[in-house]
Every structure is written in C-alpha cells, then in structure tokens.
Design an enzyme around this catalytic site. Structure first.
Site, PDB file in Angstrom:
ATOM      1  N   LYS A  94      18.554 -18.231 -11.149  1.00 38.98           N
ATOM      2  CA  LYS A  94      18.834 -16.807 -10.942  1.00 38.98           C
ATOM      3  C   LYS A  94      20.142 -16.412 -11.623  1.00 38.98           C
ATOM      4  O   LYS A  94      20.235 -15.358 -12.253  1.00 38.98           O
ATOM      5  CB  LYS A  94      18.901 -16.474  -9.445  1.00 38.98           C
ATOM      6  CG  LYS A  94      17.574 -16.367  -8.783  1.00 38.98           C
ATOM      7  CD  LYS A  94      16.802 -15.150  -9.271  1.00 38.98           C
ATOM      8  CE  LYS A  94      15.316 -15.396  -9.223  1.00 38.98           C
ATOM      9  NZ  LYS A  94      14.766 -16.326 -10.176  1.00 38.98           N
ATOM     10  N   CYS A 128       0.819  -1.208   0.000  1.00 38.50           N
ATOM     11  CA  CYS A 128       0.000   0.000   0.000  1.00 38.50           C
ATOM     12  C   CYS A 128       0.858   1.264   0.000  1.00 38.50           C
ATOM     13  O   CYS A 128       2.018   1.260   0.383  1.00 38.50           O
ATOM     14  CB  CYS A 128      -0.904  -0.002   1.220  1.00 38.50           C
ATOM     15  SG  CYS A 128      -1.799  -1.542   1.470  1.00 38.50           S
ATOM     16  N   GLU A 146      19.621 -16.367 -15.411  1.00 43.03           N
ATOM     17  CA  GLU A 146      18.724 -15.310 -15.868  1.00 43.03           C
ATOM     18  C   GLU A 146      19.415 -13.957 -15.995  1.00 43.03           C
ATOM     19  O   GLU A 146      19.213 -13.242 -16.978  1.00 43.03           O
ATOM     20  CB  GLU A 146      17.545 -15.159 -14.889  1.00 43.03           C
ATOM     21  CG  GLU A 146      16.478 -16.226 -15.023  1.00 43.03           C
ATOM     22  CD  GLU A 146      15.356 -16.011 -14.026  1.00 43.03           C
ATOM     23  OE1 GLU A 146      14.186 -16.094 -14.433  1.00 43.03           O
ATOM     24  OE2 GLU A 146      15.641 -15.758 -12.839  1.00 43.03           O
ATOM     25  N   ASN A 152      -0.768   0.397   6.659  1.00 45.52           N
ATOM     26  CA  ASN A 152      -0.123  -0.637   5.849  1.00 45.52           C
ATOM     27  C   ASN A 152       0.305  -1.762   6.770  1.00 45.52           C
ATOM     28  O   ASN A 152       0.742  -1.507   7.902  1.00 45.52           O
ATOM     29  CB  ASN A 152       1.132  -0.101   5.149  1.00 45.52           C
ATOM     30  CG  ASN A 152       0.813   0.863   4.044  1.00 45.52           C
ATOM     31  OD1 ASN A 152      -0.339   1.070   3.697  1.00 45.52           O
ATOM     32  ND2 ASN A 152       1.847   1.462   3.469  1.00 45.52           N
ATOM     33  N   GLY A 153       0.260  -2.996   6.298  1.00 40.44           N
ATOM     34  CA  GLY A 153       0.746  -4.117   7.094  1.00 40.44           C
ATOM     35  C   GLY A 153      -0.370  -5.060   7.495  1.00 40.44           C
ATOM     36  O   GLY A 153      -1.463  -5.057   6.924  1.00 40.44           O
ATOM     37  N   HIS A 207      26.261 -39.517 -10.822  1.00 40.29           N
ATOM     38  CA  HIS A 207      25.633 -40.216 -11.932  1.00 40.29           C
ATOM     39  C   HIS A 207      25.728 -39.423 -13.229  1.00 40.29           C
ATOM     40  O   HIS A 207      24.820 -39.481 -14.065  1.00 40.29           O
ATOM     41  CB  HIS A 207      24.171 -40.537 -11.597  1.00 40.29           C
ATOM     42  CG  HIS A 207      24.010 -41.440 -10.417  1.00 40.29           C
ATOM     43  ND1 HIS A 207      24.317 -42.787 -10.444  1.00 40.29           N
ATOM     44  CD2 HIS A 207      23.604 -41.178  -9.148  1.00 40.29           C
ATOM     45  CE1 HIS A 207      24.100 -43.321  -9.261  1.00 40.29           C
ATOM     46  NE2 HIS A 207      23.660 -42.366  -8.454  1.00 40.29           N
ATOM     47  N   ARG A 262       3.774   0.869  -6.882  1.00 36.23           N
ATOM     48  CA  ARG A 262       3.688  -0.143  -5.825  1.00 36.23           C
ATOM     49  C   ARG A 262       2.466  -1.035  -5.996  1.00 36.23           C
ATOM     50  O   ARG A 262       2.369  -2.094  -5.370  1.00 36.23           O
ATOM     51  CB  ARG A 262       3.635   0.541  -4.452  1.00 36.23           C
ATOM     52  CG  ARG A 262       4.872   1.350  -4.132  1.00 36.23           C
ATOM     53  CD  ARG A 262       4.617   2.364  -3.036  1.00 36.23           C
ATOM     54  NE  ARG A 262       4.383   1.736  -1.751  1.00 36.23           N
ATOM     55  CZ  ARG A 262       5.333   1.459  -0.867  1.00 36.23           C
ATOM     56  NH1 ARG A 262       6.586   1.754  -1.136  1.00 36.23           N
ATOM     57  NH2 ARG A 262       5.046   0.902   0.289  1.00 36.23           N
ATOM     58  N   GLU A 271      16.672 -23.079  -8.018  1.00 33.93           N
ATOM     59  CA  GLU A 271      16.385 -21.646  -8.063  1.00 33.93           C
ATOM     60  C   GLU A 271      17.672 -20.822  -8.109  1.00 33.93           C
ATOM     61  O   GLU A 271      17.754 -19.811  -8.823  1.00 33.93           O
ATOM     62  CB  GLU A 271      15.532 -21.247  -6.853  1.00 33.93           C
ATOM     63  CG  GLU A 271      15.278 -19.769  -6.698  1.00 33.93           C
ATOM     64  CD  GLU A 271      14.511 -19.137  -7.852  1.00 33.93           C
ATOM     65  OE1 GLU A 271      14.397 -17.889  -7.879  1.00 33.93           O
ATOM     66  OE2 GLU A 271      14.019 -19.870  -8.738  1.00 33.93           O
ATOM     67  N   TRP A 315      -3.567  -2.205  -1.212  1.00 29.11           N
ATOM     68  CA  TRP A 315      -3.363  -3.516  -1.835  1.00 29.11           C
ATOM     69  C   TRP A 315      -4.042  -4.510  -0.900  1.00 29.11           C
ATOM     70  O   TRP A 315      -3.539  -4.781   0.180  1.00 29.11           O
ATOM     71  CB  TRP A 315      -1.861  -3.776  -1.987  1.00 29.11           C
ATOM     72  CG  TRP A 315      -1.470  -5.106  -2.538  1.00 29.11           C
ATOM     73  CD1 TRP A 315      -1.326  -6.273  -1.851  1.00 29.11           C
ATOM     74  CD2 TRP A 315      -1.113  -5.422  -3.894  1.00 29.11           C
ATOM     75  NE1 TRP A 315      -0.919  -7.288  -2.679  1.00 29.11           N
ATOM     76  CE2 TRP A 315      -0.778  -6.796  -3.936  1.00 29.11           C
ATOM     77  CE3 TRP A 315      -1.055  -4.675  -5.064  1.00 29.11           C
ATOM     78  CZ2 TRP A 315      -0.381  -7.426  -5.109  1.00 29.11           C
ATOM     79  CZ3 TRP A 315      -0.655  -5.325  -6.230  1.00 29.11           C
ATOM     80  CH2 TRP A 315      -0.322  -6.678  -6.248  1.00 29.11           C
ATOM     81  N   LYS A 336       8.599 -10.409 -17.710  1.00 27.43           N
ATOM     82  CA  LYS A 336       8.117 -10.674 -16.359  1.00 27.43           C
ATOM     83  C   LYS A 336       7.022 -11.723 -16.358  1.00 27.43           C
ATOM     84  O   LYS A 336       6.954 -12.567 -15.478  1.00 27.43           O
ATOM     85  CB  LYS A 336       7.599  -9.367 -15.733  1.00 27.43           C
ATOM     86  CG  LYS A 336       7.216  -9.497 -14.271  1.00 27.43           C
ATOM     87  CD  LYS A 336       8.437  -9.843 -13.426  1.00 27.43           C
ATOM     88  CE  LYS A 336       8.069 -10.023 -11.967  1.00 27.43           C
ATOM     89  NZ  LYS A 336       9.190 -10.598 -11.206  1.00 27.43           N
TER      90      LYS A 336
END
Length: 604
Positions: free
Chosen positions: A481, A2, A484, A100-101, A500, A27, A477, A74, A599
């Site tokens: 990264k 938010c 990418e 916010n939160g 192996h 945001r 992952e 949000w 994205k």
C-alpha cells in the site's frame, strides 16, 4: 452495493427515481426496478440488466404517480433475474419494499413464513421483509416496519410503501440512508448524489433509526417508537465529491466502508449455533487433498493468509503462488487439487492464465471474486463472492478486507467438513468474526494517531514492515500500500528473517512498522523489535489494546482491539492502510490513480 431512491411530492415519481438511480450507477448493480403509487394502486416494474432496460420498460408502462421507490441491486442472495430484482411486494400487491444489506436469519424467518401460508416469488433474503411487514400491519405502516425489524438480524437499509398511505417508511442499521428535504416534496436515497439535483438539505439517518417521510416532513424514531431529533445539514459537494461520500478520495471512503463490507461478506453465512459456515458451494472438502492459492498483488496476500488458516484449521497442505509465476513452474496438479483463484475484478490476466493451467492439469477450481459476471466467474467450478461492492480506488482496501473474511470462512468450512476443527472452536471463531465490523470501526477512530505518525515519517526514503505468522501477509500488504500510493520504497519480511539480511538496512533513518499484536509469537516479535532498536531503527508498532510493554520498545504505537489471533489481520491492516493514505496525501500524490497502475491488469 445497491442503490436506493425514494420520492414523494409533486413531480413525476419515475423521472426522479430513474434520475437518482442513474446518479448511483457508480456503486455497481445487476438489476433495477421501481414501485409507483398510481390511481390503480401500486405498480412495480423491474428488470435484470442496466437501467436502460428498465427505462424502456417504463416507457411502455407509462406509470403516473407522485410517490415511489426505486432500487439498483448488487446480487447477494439469488441470481440477477427479473424476479429477484427489487422492489418486492406482498402477495396482494399492497406493500412494496426495497432493501440493501443482508438478513442473517432469513432462512429461519422464511421457513416460518411459509409455514404460516406465505408464498414467495424470489430467491432473495429481502422478500421476507415485505411478508413480515404485512403480518405486522394494523393500519400503521411505520409501526409494522418497527415490529418486523425486531425479528431481523443483520445489516439493512429498508424502504417500504403501502398503496393506502401517502408516505414512505424507512429504517437503517449499518447500510446508509439519507433523507433529502424539499418544499412540498421530500426524498430518500442510499447516497447523496441522487439528491443533488433537487436539494442540498439532508438528514443522515443513524443506526437504529426508523423514519416516516411525507410531503410535509419527516418523523424519526428508534425501534421502540421513541422520537428522535436528527439535525438537517447543508451539503456543499460537487457530484464527484458526493460520490465519494464527502471524503476527499475514493480510497479513504473505501477504507471507512470496511465495517459495512465485513457485514456484507459475512452476513447470512455464519451458523454459530452449529459451529459452521454456509458458503453455498457445491464442493466437497473431502474430495480435496491439497490447495493451490493463485492470485496477484493484494489478492495474493489474502491467499497467503488463507494458506495459514487452511493449514492450521483444516490440516490440508496449501501451496501459495503469485499467479504470474504459477503456470511457468509446471506445478504438480491432479484431480484432488483445488486451485483457488482470488481476484477483485475477475479479469486479471495472470490469475486467469494460472487458473487455466490448473484446469488443464485436472484441478478442481474455486474463485474468490468481487465482480459478478467477470471472466473468472465463468471459468471456475464454484464461486465464493466477497460482496465488497464496487472499489474505485486503484489501491485495494475494502476488497482485501472482504477476501480475508472469505479466507477465514473457507478455512472454518474445510476444518469442520474434514473433522479437524471442533464445534466449540468453530463457534468461538464465528463469534469473533461477528465482532469484526464493530472492531474495525474502533480502529478507524485511531486515524488522528496514524496521521500524526505519518507527519513524523513521510519524508523517509524507505520503510521496513515486519510480521510473524498470520501477520506476515499483513506486513506484505502494508508495504505494498505504501509503495503503490506514496511511491516510497518499502520492504516487508517475516520478522524472524530480518536477521538474515534486512537487518543490514536498519539505521536511525529507517522507520520499521512491526505487527506486534497478541498471539503465540508475541514474545518472539518483541525480541525482533529489540534487534531493531539496538541498531537505531524507529519502531512503529501495531499492538493489542492494553499492552503497556510495547510502549517501552516502540517510538509510536497504534492500538487495535483484542480479537482471536487468527483473525487479527482484519483489525491490524487498517492502520497500515491509513498510514499509506496519510503519507501519500502529505506528499501530494494522486491517491486514487497512482502513476503506472491500473485497477485491473488485463495484459501479461
């Protein structure tokens, strides 16, 4: 994530508030509103939808005043509707508040407030704060805020105004707040971009700070009322740099936002007392006898992590597929299959088509999604929002962290519902989950160590990543990264698979990143490291703090805090994100927009 803006001074408040909120649009939000102190008292205008909808309403209302607060929401608790938009007011309209939160204990607070006669007009956790402040108010709004927050658990940036006071009061814990200093006027915002047209002299509030903002200045205390001195700084940022919070790249900013993201994803959902989680899903785990994880890229690795946890804690069979292959293998699906589609954007075409295939075959469906209103949210039976906020960098970091947290909560919920996870074990996991925001902050402090490792190895042509059990997805992952954003070839394998085939690649030129945190397979991982060393490979280990044995085997070690082995990926992935980032920067890559990548992939 938010947006907050506050103003007190000589300008027309609505102009400053709307302008500031517009500068925070990056945001993301689904509703907006303002509260302005006018000659007739506090006036609130709020609307679901874009700022243009709010602006049209404000033109009709014509609010005149020089003190006000504004918010873009949000949604977390409650749908994006006009009543759920901020600001929230007390029943008498004398206090308005934005937040916010997450208020973790909002349910118990709300029930207690209702019992004392308070009436609520929204479904949000935020509205309870306005009522708490009203109860504590004895003529000093700042004192009322401090007293109210003593009853609150969670993450917050809270801003409040009272129609009888020429001041704005605010407090923060985890969620950011910045005070902007002017002459005869002062400002408040959740991020610097909202302040740049008016001032570049700011005070960044710290966790636990409570502030009173008037035209003349700013008073800051802690929650007990003790005065605090916070230094004003001059920001010399372009608007783009300000949106990045002063970080050189969105990706780095988003890596550093991960403690906040964990607070947001977990907040209000962990029920430690009863050893369970509340995901708000109308989905009975007892009606499911197998799970299919369907996702792409980073989200797929979060799904693989979910497979380990759901099978281990809930004892339910889980199949894991990359979505682009799922519908073409003619999967075996029936009415007791739960297809879990995981996506940051909710628009990835392969994931959507995989989900549709499962639905055609009769599966129940669950979406683990970040973007509200996305296509995927409309096609699934139930949604588990991860609340990571907008992610601008193409290479996902904070959304992945939120997905891991979501998978852990899903496994606990299924385990408890199916009777395969005991209450005490669930409580232990929940206690560990609550520690994660702080632990991730500790890992972020290791960035200089990671930067040194990147300097040593950034000219390598290849990397190998190894992990075991729940660290296998982390290895995948980490390799993704690096590929990418640095364009270095990287492979990831379960460490036991190295012998192996991939062991043929190892020589003195190959950096090998090994996830070697404490857990049931720790000794086997050490044996795999020995095999790498015997062939001259350069070992970069991610290990648990206090592990001195690893120093004898690895050329470089990044230590992460001790945490429950099943949750270790949420601390061990952070050094891998930082490693990819630092290597890419050294190589001069476009970190936020790497070549050939988008994205959200919306074509097959």
């Amino acid at each position: 994530m938010c947006g907050i803006v506050g103003y007190i001074g000589f300008r027309k408040a609505t102009d400053v508030l709307v302008d500031g909120l517009r500068r925070l649009e990056y945001r993301g939000y689904d509703s907006a509103g303002v509260a302005v102190k006018t000659a007739e008292g506090l006036k609130v205008v709020k609307r679901s939808g874009k700022l243009s909808v709010l602006e049209a309403a404000l033109r009709e209302e014509g609010l005149e005043g020089h003190l006000g607060i504004g918010h873009t929401r949000w949604a977390t608790h409650g749908a994006p509707t006009d009543p759920n938009a901020h600001p929230h007011t007390t029943e008498d309209g004398r206090i308005a508040l934005i937040h916010n939160g997450i208020v973790e204990n909002y349910l118990e607070l709300k029930e207690a407030l209702k019992a004392r006669g308070h009436r609520f007009s929204s479904d949000t956790d935020s509205e309870i704060l306005a009522h708490l402040i009203e109860e504590k108010y004895r003529g000093d709004l700042l004192e009322a805020l401090r007293e109210a927050l003593k009853e609150v658990r969670g993450a917050y940036a809270v801003v409040a105004v009272h129609q009888d006071h020429e001041e704005i009061v605010a407090a923060r814990t985890v969620s950011p707040l910045v005070v902007g200093l002017g002459k005869g006027e002062n400002f408040l915002a959740s991020d610097v971009p909202a302040l740049l047209p008016y001032t570049r002299k700011v005070i960044f509030l710290h966790d636990g700070d409570v502030a009173r903002i008037t035209r003349e200045g700013v008073e800051i205390t802690d929650l007990l009322g003790n005065p605090l001195l916070r230094e004003a700084v001059e920001v010399d940022w372009s608007l783009e740099a300000a949106e990045k919070g002063g970080f050189p790249h969105y990706m780095l900013k988003e890596i550093y936002e991960q403690p906040w993201v964990l607070e947001n994803t977990l907040g209000g959902r962990l029920l430690e007392e009863v050893g369970d989680v509340d995901l708000g899903l109308e989905l009975d785990p007892m009606e499911v006898d197998r799970v299919h994880m369907v996702a792409c890229g980073t989200a797929a690795y979060a799904g693989l992590y979910g497979k380990y946890l759901l099978e281990g804690l809930a004892r339910i069979p889980v199949e894991w597929d990359v979505a682009s292959e799922y519908r073409y293998r003619d999967p075996v699906v029936d009415g007791k299959t739960l297809a879990v589609a995981i996506s940051q954007s909710g628009e990835t075409i392969d994931t959507l088509e995989g989900l549709r295939e499962a639905k055609r075959k009769g599966a129940r469906t669950l979406g683990v999604i970040n973007a509200k209103g996305s296509s995927l949210t409309r096609e699934v039976e139930a949604v588990l929002y991860i609340h990571a906020g907008p992610e601008i960098g193409v290479a996902s970091t904070k959304a992945y962290m939120a997905m891991l947290a979501a998978m852990a909560m899903l496994a606990i919920r299924f385990g408890r519902a199916r009777g395969t996870l005991g209450q005490e074990e669930a409580r232990a996991l929940i206690r560990e989950l609550k520690k994660l925001p702080r632990l991730v902050e500790e890992v972020l402090e290791k960035r200089p160590i990671v930067a040194h490792i990147a300097e040593k190895y950034h000219q390598a042509q290849d990397f190998l990543f190894l992990g075991r059990h729940v660290q296998v997805p982390t290895a995948y992952e980490g390799a993704l990264k690096l590929k990418e954003i640095s364009y270095i070839h990287a492979e990831a394998y379960p460490a036991g698979e190295m012998k192996h085939g991939p062991i043929a690649l190892i020589d003195e030129h190959l950096p090998v990143v090994v996830l070697a945190t404490q857990g049931p397979l720790y000794e086997k991982t050490l044996s795999n490291i020995q095999e790498v060393r015997a062939r001259g490979g350069k070992v970069i280990a991610v290990a648990t703090e206090g592990d001195e044995e690893i120093r004898k085997l690895a050329q470089d070690v990044v230590y992460v805090p001790q945490v429950h082995p099943l949750l270790s990926p949420m601390v061990s992935v952070v050094p891998l994100q930082l490693l990819a980032y630092e290597v890419a920067v050294l190589l001069g890559r476009d970190v936020d927009q790497p070549r050939n990548l988008a994205k959200s992939v919306t074509v097959e």
